[in-house]
Scaffold this motif. Structure first.
Motif, mmCIF file in Angstrom:
data_model
loop_
_atom_site.group_PDB
_atom_site.id
_atom_site.type_symbol
_atom_site.label_atom_id
_atom_site.label_comp_id
_atom_site.label_asym_id
_atom_site.label_seq_id
_atom_site.Cartn_x
_atom_site.Cartn_y
_atom_site.Cartn_z
ATOM 1 N N UNK A 211 17.370 -3.415 -0.560
ATOM 2 C CA UNK A 211 16.379 -4.440 -0.909
ATOM 3 C C UNK A 211 16.120 -4.374 -2.412
ATOM 4 N N UNK A 212 15.739 -5.494 -3.019
ATOM 5 C CA UNK A 212 15.458 -5.439 -4.460
ATOM 6 C C UNK A 212 14.231 -4.580 -4.754
ATOM 7 N N UNK A 213 14.310 -3.803 -5.824
ATOM 8 C CA UNK A 213 13.190 -2.927 -6.180
ATOM 9 C C UNK A 213 12.110 -3.728 -6.904
ATOM 10 N N UNK A 214 10.837 -3.518 -6.526
ATOM 11 C CA UNK A 214 9.779 -4.141 -7.324
ATOM 12 C C UNK A 214 9.779 -3.516 -8.722
ATOM 13 N N UNK A 215 9.301 -4.276 -9.687
ATOM 14 C CA UNK A 215 9.318 -3.830 -11.080
ATOM 15 C C UNK A 215 8.539 -2.514 -11.250
ATOM 16 N N UNK A 216 7.388 -2.394 -10.539
ATOM 17 C CA UNK A 216 6.562 -1.189 -10.703
ATOM 18 C C UNK A 216 7.329 0.056 -10.249
ATOM 19 N N UNK A 217 8.065 -0.073 -9.137
ATOM 20 C CA UNK A 217 8.823 1.077 -8.615
ATOM 21 C C UNK A 217 9.981 1.403 -9.559
ATOM 22 N N UNK A 218 10.650 0.345 -10.015
ATOM 23 C CA UNK A 218 11.797 0.547 -10.909
ATOM 24 C C UNK A 218 11.353 1.292 -12.166
ATOM 25 N N UNK B 158 0.817 -1.211 0.000
ATOM 26 C CA UNK B 158 0.000 0.000 0.000
ATOM 27 C C UNK B 158 0.850 1.261 0.000
ATOM 28 N N UNK B 159 1.812 1.310 0.930
ATOM 29 C CA UNK B 159 2.673 2.505 1.020
ATOM 30 C C UNK B 159 3.480 2.661 -0.269
ATOM 31 N N UNK B 160 4.007 1.541 -0.769
ATOM 32 C CA UNK B 160 4.806 1.594 -1.993
ATOM 33 C C UNK B 160 3.983 2.131 -3.154
ATOM 34 N N UNK B 161 2.747 1.650 -3.291
ATOM 35 C CA UNK B 161 1.904 2.100 -4.408
ATOM 36 C C UNK B 161 1.600 3.586 -4.323
ATOM 37 N N UNK B 162 1.262 4.040 -3.093
ATOM 38 C CA UNK B 162 0.938 5.467 -2.945
ATOM 39 C C UNK B 162 2.161 6.320 -3.290
ATOM 40 N N UNK B 163 3.321 5.930 -2.749
ATOM 41 C CA UNK B 163 4.531 6.720 -3.002
ATOM 42 C C UNK B 163 4.883 6.731 -4.488
ATOM 43 N N UNK B 164 4.749 5.571 -5.143
ATOM 44 C CA UNK B 164 5.057 5.503 -6.575
ATOM 45 C C UNK B 164 4.115 6.416 -7.361
ATOM 46 N N UNK B 165 2.820 6.354 -7.014
ATOM 47 C CA UNK B 165 1.849 7.196 -7.730
ATOM 48 C C UNK B 165 2.141 8.674 -7.528
#
Lengths: 180, 292
Positions: B221-228, B189-196
């Motif tokens: 840590x490895x980056x998720x593809x969406x963040x990358x 959730x936090x990752x998605x909000x920050x990416x958006x």
């Protein structure tokens, strides 16, 4: 992928701890060996293996069958080991002797032969320690564990050409060390 | 000794990584070129020595069993708390019900905020105690506040709502800064909000705090593809130099190789109008990617 694996993965994805344990038991010793090559010592390798296995369990729902479970778990473990090594290198230098671990002499070898071999092993351990983490990982996966280059590329999430480059460089450095 | 053949191919031959026709070609090269023949013999000799010295590490089966038992204990505990150890159809049914409830609750929650006409007055975060306090102001100037640890999911959700929808950029910036300074584990959730927010927020300071927060979340840590993907895009198009710089730093530190990243690094590294530090980082990354 063999159907048994597929069946175990489906069960594990639905929360079956036994199935997950069965999947782990097929790869655990080999993954620990690979991780040990990166972390440089067994206690850290076992810690990293545990963390990687838990990560795998927690993200199992996202596992797609575009690679085998073994490759996927190894990839997670390698990433975990590389970041562990990065953190550890900030805190302390890894003693060269620890990199490949002590190897017992054969009982039949003469004392001189033992010393010579020990000397060569130390030399190679030093050469291995001089490889970058990626070079050492690629070399170990290829030379010791006999993975195909395409499998290593999948584990390290990089192109096959990049794996070849790391392998060439590792072999070149180790050979250079032997002849020096 | 005017051999111009590629001796790296010999390594691939040694490891059995060539196809049938490639193998035949290299074998022919060895048979007809003295230099290649010498190189092959030398490689085989060296590899024999290395073979004898490099052995798989001995792994104590008991150690591995203990490690696996410990994993199993945590897996069972996990399954007990998340309910994962239930049959799949029950989990799916429960997930559907939970999702429906969440949609309802979110609608109710957001509606409630609108109805009360409250807005965020301040977002305060204490990095030492990891506590957050959000002060709200109502239409009638009545004040209320929400306090709690940034590690709690409801607080993270509240910060996410502020980040994604608060009209005041200062509140959004403070919410992002709290997440950037927190020591929380990555979650979807936090990752998605920050990416958006990083991809779409019009305020550069908010984007900068968002990219810093992502850095904190995925450090080591490895980056998720969406963040990358968002970071690669920001490096190319973000009008703010500091945001591009931070995005570049995260990508370089991740050492995750991909085709689009290589192309981006090539473009950025050769762009004369780009900031010199960013160009330097792009070139360094390319060197790393190509194993230089």
């Amino acid at each position: 992928m063999v159907p048994v694996d597929e069946h175990l993965i489906t069960r594990a994805q639905s929360g079956d701890a036994d199935a997950f344990d069965a999947l782990l038991s097929r790869s655990d010793a080999r993954v620990v060996q690979i991780v040990q090559g990166i972390t440089g010592n067994m206690p850290d390798a076992l810690d990293v293996f545990q963390n990687a296995a838990l990560k795998a369990w927690r993200s199992l729902s996202g596992f797609r069958a575009d690679s085998s479970f073994d490759t996927w778990l190894t990839r997670i473990a390698i990433n975990e080991a590389l970041s562990h090594r990065k953190k550890a290198s900030r805190l302390r230098a890894v003693p060269l002797d620890d990199v490949c671990g002590p190897v017992l002499e054969e009982a039949t070898a003469s004392p001189d032969a033992g010393l010579l071999r020990e000397d060569e092993e130390r030399g190679l351990a030093a050469a291995m320690a001089n490889l970058s983490s990626r070079e050492r990982t690629v070399f170990t996966l290829k030379h010791v564990h006999d993975y195909k280059i395409r499998e290593i590329a999948a584990m390290l999430d990089c192109a096959e050409g990049t794996v070849k480059n790391y392998l060439f460089r590792a072999v070149h450095k180790l050979r250079k060390h032997l002849t020096s | 000794m005017n051999c111009t053949h590629d001796h790296d191919t010999l390594v691939l031959l040694y490891y059995g990584e060539l196809t049938g026709p490639e193998q035949a070609e290299v074998r022919n090269m060895i048979a007809t070129c003295a230099s290649c023949q010498a190189a092959w013999q030398s490689l085989e000799a060296d590899m024999n020595v290395i073979d004898g010295l490099v052995e798989p590490v001995r792994v104590d089966e008991m150690d591995v069993q203990r490690a696996r038992a410990s994993v199993r204990a945590e897996v069972l505990a996990d399954a007990a708390t998340t309910g994962r150890a239930r049959p799949l159809h029950v989990v799916r049914w429960a997930a559907s019900v939970a999702a429906a409830f969440l949609v309802f609750a979110a609608g109710w929650y957001l509606g409630a905020v609108d109805n009360e006409n409250k807005w965020v007055d301040a977002v305060l975060f204490d990095a030492n105690s990891q506590q957050v306090r959000i002060d709200y102001v109502g239409e009638s100037e009545s004040e209320s506040s929400l306090s709690g640890s940034i590690h709690d999911a409801p607080m993270q959700r509240e910060l996410g709502v502020i980040l994604a929808s608060d009209i005041d950029p200062v509140s959004r910036m403070r919410a992002a800064r709290a997440l950037a300074s927190a020591r929380i584990a990555p979650n979807v959730n936090v990752t998605n909000v920050l990416s958006d927010v990083l991809a779409t927020d019009g305020n550069p300071v908010v984007r900068l705090q968002a990219v810093r927060a992502l850095h904190g979340l995925f450090d080591q840590r490895p980056l998720p593809e969406s963040v990358r993907a968002v970071l690669v895009e920001r490096v190319e198009v973000d009008p703010n130099t500091a945001v591009r710089m931070k995005a570049m730093e995260i990508l370089v530190a991740s050492e995750q190789v991909s085709m689009d990243m290589q192309q981006t690094m090539q473009r950025v590294g050769s762009d004369e109008r780009e900031n010199p530090y960013i160009r330097f980082m792009a070139k360094r990354s390319l060197e790393r990617l190509s194993g230089e």
